[in-house]
Design an enzyme around this catalytic site. Structure first.
Site, PDB file in Angstrom:
ATOM      1  N   LEU A  33       0.817  -1.234   0.000  1.00  0.00           N
ATOM      2  CA  LEU A  33       0.000   0.000   0.000  1.00  0.00           C
ATOM      3  C   LEU A  33       0.845   1.276   0.000  1.00  0.00           C
ATOM      4  O   LEU A  33       0.323   2.369   0.272  1.00  0.00           O
ATOM      5  CB  LEU A  33      -0.983  -0.002   1.189  1.00  0.00           C
ATOM      6  CG  LEU A  33      -1.991  -1.164   1.199  1.00  0.00           C
ATOM      7  CD1 LEU A  33      -2.863  -1.074   2.455  1.00  0.00           C
ATOM      8  CD2 LEU A  33      -2.874  -1.156  -0.058  1.00  0.00           C
ATOM      9  N   LEU A  59       6.856  -7.257   0.836  1.00  0.00           N
ATOM     10  CA  LEU A  59       7.662  -8.418   0.427  1.00  0.00           C
ATOM     11  C   LEU A  59       9.139  -8.252   0.783  1.00  0.00           C
ATOM     12  O   LEU A  59       9.930  -9.167   0.593  1.00  0.00           O
ATOM     13  CB  LEU A  59       7.503  -8.650  -1.079  1.00  0.00           C
ATOM     14  CG  LEU A  59       6.087  -8.997  -1.556  1.00  0.00           C
ATOM     15  CD1 LEU A  59       6.050  -9.066  -3.080  1.00  0.00           C
ATOM     16  CD2 LEU A  59       5.609 -10.312  -0.951  1.00  0.00           C
ATOM     17  N   SER A 125      10.384  -4.879 -18.478  1.00  0.00           N
ATOM     18  CA  SER A 125      10.209  -3.613 -19.201  1.00  0.00           C
ATOM     19  C   SER A 125      11.124  -3.533 -20.410  1.00  0.00           C
ATOM     20  O   SER A 125      12.238  -4.053 -20.395  1.00  0.00           O
ATOM     21  CB  SER A 125      10.535  -2.448 -18.247  1.00  0.00           C
ATOM     22  OG  SER A 125      10.659  -1.231 -18.967  1.00  0.00           O
ATOM     23  N   TYR A 150      16.249   1.743 -11.771  1.00  0.00           N
ATOM     24  CA  TYR A 150      14.960   1.064 -11.998  1.00  0.00           C
ATOM     25  C   TYR A 150      15.115   0.040 -13.120  1.00  0.00           C
ATOM     26  O   TYR A 150      14.805  -1.134 -12.946  1.00  0.00           O
ATOM     27  CB  TYR A 150      13.874   2.078 -12.360  1.00  0.00           C
ATOM     28  CG  TYR A 150      12.712   1.449 -13.100  1.00  0.00           C
ATOM     29  CD1 TYR A 150      12.615   1.538 -14.488  1.00  0.00           C
ATOM     30  CD2 TYR A 150      11.741   0.714 -12.422  1.00  0.00           C
ATOM     31  CE1 TYR A 150      11.577   0.943 -15.169  1.00  0.00           C
ATOM     32  CE2 TYR A 150      10.698   0.113 -13.100  1.00  0.00           C
ATOM     33  CZ  TYR A 150      10.627   0.228 -14.485  1.00  0.00           C
ATOM     34  OH  TYR A 150       9.598  -0.387 -15.164  1.00  0.00           O
ATOM     35  N   LYS A 154      15.166  -4.396 -13.327  1.00  0.00           N
ATOM     36  CA  LYS A 154      14.404  -5.273 -14.231  1.00  0.00           C
ATOM     37  C   LYS A 154      15.366  -6.245 -14.929  1.00  0.00           C
ATOM     38  O   LYS A 154      15.092  -7.441 -15.048  1.00  0.00           O
ATOM     39  CB  LYS A 154      13.634  -4.447 -15.268  1.00  0.00           C
ATOM     40  CG  LYS A 154      12.510  -3.613 -14.692  1.00  0.00           C
ATOM     41  CD  LYS A 154      11.480  -4.478 -13.966  1.00  0.00           C
ATOM     42  CE  LYS A 154      10.326  -3.670 -13.401  1.00  0.00           C
ATOM     43  NZ  LYS A 154       9.394  -4.495 -12.611  1.00  0.00           N
ATOM     44  N   ASN A 179       5.049   1.070 -23.186  1.00  0.00           N
ATOM     45  CA  ASN A 179       4.563   2.129 -22.288  1.00  0.00           C
ATOM     46  C   ASN A 179       3.086   1.947 -21.942  1.00  0.00           C
ATOM     47  O   ASN A 179       2.225   2.312 -22.739  1.00  0.00           O
ATOM     48  CB  ASN A 179       4.815   3.505 -22.928  1.00  0.00           C
ATOM     49  CG  ASN A 179       6.287   3.860 -22.886  1.00  0.00           C
ATOM     50  OD1 ASN A 179       7.135   3.122 -23.393  1.00  0.00           O
ATOM     51  ND2 ASN A 179       6.608   4.964 -22.238  1.00  0.00           N
ATOM     52  N   LEU A 200       4.404  10.536 -19.137  1.00  0.00           N
ATOM     53  CA  LEU A 200       3.790  11.507 -20.047  1.00  0.00           C
ATOM     54  C   LEU A 200       2.279  11.595 -19.915  1.00  0.00           C
ATOM     55  O   LEU A 200       1.717  12.686 -19.731  1.00  0.00           O
ATOM     56  CB  LEU A 200       4.153  11.141 -21.493  1.00  0.00           C
ATOM     57  CG  LEU A 200       3.526  12.029 -22.571  1.00  0.00           C
ATOM     58  CD1 LEU A 200       4.096  13.442 -22.499  1.00  0.00           C
ATOM     59  CD2 LEU A 200       3.745  11.426 -23.958  1.00  0.00           C
TER      60      LEU A 200
HETATM   61  C1  WQD Z   1       7.475   8.968 -22.466  1.00  0.00           C
HETATM   62  C2  WQD Z   1       7.947  10.070 -23.399  1.00  0.00           C
HETATM   63  C3  WQD Z   1       9.581  11.512 -22.404  1.00  0.00           C
HETATM   64  C4  WQD Z   1       6.981  13.259 -19.390  1.00  0.00           C
HETATM   65  C5  WQD Z   1       9.393   4.795 -18.474  1.00  0.00           C
HETATM   66  C6  WQD Z   1      10.115   3.531 -18.063  1.00  0.00           C
HETATM   67  C7  WQD Z   1       9.332   2.331 -18.519  1.00  0.00           C
HETATM   68  C8  WQD Z   1       7.960   2.396 -17.915  1.00  0.00           C
HETATM   69  C9  WQD Z   1       7.257   3.676 -18.403  1.00  0.00           C
HETATM   70  C10 WQD Z   1       7.158   2.037 -15.681  1.00  0.00           C
HETATM   71  C11 WQD Z   1       9.452  10.299 -23.305  1.00  0.00           C
HETATM   72  C12 WQD Z   1       8.308  12.284 -22.737  1.00  0.00           C
HETATM   73  C13 WQD Z   1       7.473  12.488 -20.430  1.00  0.00           C
HETATM   74  C14 WQD Z   1       6.864  14.672 -19.546  1.00  0.00           C
HETATM   75  C15 WQD Z   1       7.716  14.467 -21.774  1.00  0.00           C
HETATM   76  N1  WQD Z   1       8.105   2.375 -16.497  1.00  0.00           N
HETATM   77  N2  WQD Z   1       7.826  13.095 -21.597  1.00  0.00           N
HETATM   78  N3  WQD Z   1       7.242  15.224 -20.738  1.00  0.00           N
HETATM   79  O1  WQD Z   1      10.466   7.177 -20.046  1.00  0.00           O
HETATM   80  O2  WQD Z   1       9.379   6.051 -22.073  1.00  0.00           O
HETATM   81  O3  WQD Z   1       9.375   4.870 -19.867  1.00  0.00           O
HETATM   82  O4  WQD Z   1       8.065   4.796 -17.969  1.00  0.00           O
HETATM   83  O5  WQD Z   1       6.095   1.559 -15.914  1.00  0.00           O
HETATM   84  O6  WQD Z   1       9.984   1.170 -18.043  1.00  0.00           O
HETATM   85  O7  WQD Z   1      11.372   3.489 -18.706  1.00  0.00           O
HETATM   86  O8  WQD Z   1       7.952   6.890 -20.187  1.00  0.00           O
HETATM   87  O9  WQD Z   1       6.019   8.397 -19.862  1.00  0.00           O
HETATM   88  O10 WQD Z   1       8.222   8.955 -18.708  1.00  0.00           O
HETATM   89  O11 WQD Z   1       8.027   9.240 -21.172  1.00  0.00           O
HETATM   90  O12 WQD Z   1       8.054  14.994 -22.842  1.00  0.00           O
HETATM   91  O13 WQD Z   1       6.429  15.418 -18.618  1.00  0.00           O
HETATM   92  O14 WQD Z   1       7.340  11.299 -22.998  1.00  0.00           O
HETATM   93  O15 WQD Z   1      10.726  12.295 -22.723  1.00  0.00           O
HETATM   94  O16 WQD Z   1       9.914  10.635 -24.601  1.00  0.00           O
HETATM   95  P1  WQD Z   1       9.398   6.326 -20.607  1.00  0.00           P
HETATM   96  P2  WQD Z   1       7.513   8.408 -19.898  1.00  0.00           P
END
Ligand code: WQD
Length: 337
Positions: A33, A59, A125, A150, A154, A179, A200
């Site tokens: 939690l 865990l 991932s 992170y 993995k 993603n 994002l």
């Molecule tokens: C996506 C794109 C950013 C935020 C990571 C981990 C992956 C998984 C998902 C956990 C990128 C761009 C992002 C923002 C932006 N982890 N971006 N402005 O980095 O591809 O993957 O998260 O579940 O294992 O590696 O995902 O969503 O952070 O970014 O421009 O405010 O969006 O540069 O190109 P990412 P993300």
């Protein structure tokens, strides 16, 4: 059949619990939690009509893990989501990630190793590929040294599982997510917003709702069609369904190796600007954003070759980016109402 879902009140975990229950499995969820809330149980029940058995369990506490498995000797399969997952946080606090993501995995595997047979699905991932040479990315693309702790947890997790399956009756499937985005169409469960979103899509929906002033787009000087980085955004329900199919493959002894690996994506790459425009289309809102510098550690492009998951698992992502973004937006509006 009783299935244990660790981290089962989390974003992908909760959606997988729903799909398991829909397939008639008895589910028991453990979660510490720290990154979710018990309300997720209500959300799951509102969708399926069934409250999964739940035990609060961290865990990282080995004796508590041992006690849990002693009391639940009839578990047929484990889907292991429990882990910390914020890339940026892992850079600032690596030991939190190595303790939570590695120790917890080891303690669970130690219990499974004692059983005459065990079926284990691991939440991995695409980050293990780093910046892959070739797009779309296949499962035999080289695993590279991930940039973040992170991502490293993995990679190490996959290696630990591979070593253990060689000397035990554990069969495993590693699911490398691209993603994950969106929420259950009912908007009863979704990505819980804790703190400032690192990813994002939750940042976009919070900005769309007016909780954030504007989205910072991390770089528009990448060698991509519109200069912004490309990712493979997969609807979380599609992802959840893949977990059930992977588990069934092990339960039905269809696996051909002790450890099998599958990329879970849509096979389509979308740029940050394309995601923004898709949000604007589904929400009818103009999204305020500004272009800033690249984020440390980000790669240019990653999208999945989905042939193996399609052909071997018989699984294919069904939702479009538009549907996924619409579900994320619906969820944002629901939790703010
Ligand atoms: C996506 C794109 C950013 C935020 C990571 C981990 C992956 C998984 C998902 C956990 C990128 C761009 C992002 C923002 C932006 N982890 N971006 N402005 O980095 O591809 O993957 O998260 O579940 O294992 O590696 O995902 O969503 O952070 O970014 O421009 O405010 O969006 O540069 O190109 P990412 P993300």
């Amino acid at each position: 059949m009783k299935i244990l879902v660790t981290g089962g009140l989390g974003f992908i975990g909760s959606h997988t619990v729903v799909e398991l229950q829909k397939e008639g499995y008895e589910v028991i969820v453990v979660d510490n939690l720290l990154n979710t809330s018990l309300n997720v149980l209500d959300g799951i029940q509102n969708i399926t009509g069934i409250v999964p058995a739940f035990e609060k369990l961290d865990l990282r506490e080995k004796d508590k893990v041992q006690d849990f498995f002693k009391r639940h000797a009839d578990i047929s399969g484990v889907i292991h989501f429990a882990a910390s997952k914020a890339v940026g946080e892992s850079v600032e606090n690596p030991l939190l990630y190595y303790e939570n993501n590695i120790n917890a995995l080891v303690y669970v595997l130690q219990e499974l190793q004692k059983k005459p047979e065990a079926n284990f699905i691991f939440s991995s991932s695409c980050t293990v590929y780093g910046q892959a040479e070739k797009m779309p990315i296949t499962e035999n693309a080289p695993v590279q040294q991930p940039i973040s702790p992170y991502g490293n947890t993995k990679k190490i997790g996959e290696e630990i599982i591979t070593d253990v399956t060689k000397v035990s009756n554990i069969n495993a499937i590693l699911l490398r997510y691209f993603n994950p985005i969106g929420s259950h169409p009912s908007a009863e469960i979704g990505e819980l917003p804790i703190g400032v979103p690192q990813n994002l899509v939750p940042f976009i929906t919070q900005t769309g709702f007016g909780l954030r002033k504007e989205l910072a787009v991390y770089g528009d000087d990448y060698p991509t069609p519109d200069g912004t980085a490309v990712r493979d955004y997969i609807h979380v329900v599609d992802l959840a369904k893949a977990h059930v199919i992977a588990l069934q493959r092990l339960l039905n002894k269809k696996n051909t190796e002790k450890v099998e690996t599958f990329n879970l994506g849509t096979g389509t790459g979308s740029s940050v600007l394309e995601v923004i425009h898709t949000f604007e289309k589904v929400s009818g809102k103009k999204l305020p954003y500004k272009i800033v510098g690249r984020r440390e550690g980000d790669i240019t492009s990653a999208y999945a070759n989905t042939d193996k998951a399609n052909d071997v698992l018989g699984w294919k992502a069904q939702s479009t980016l538009e549907q996924a973004m619409a579900s994320a937006w619906k969820w944002e509006q629901k939790i703010r109402s």
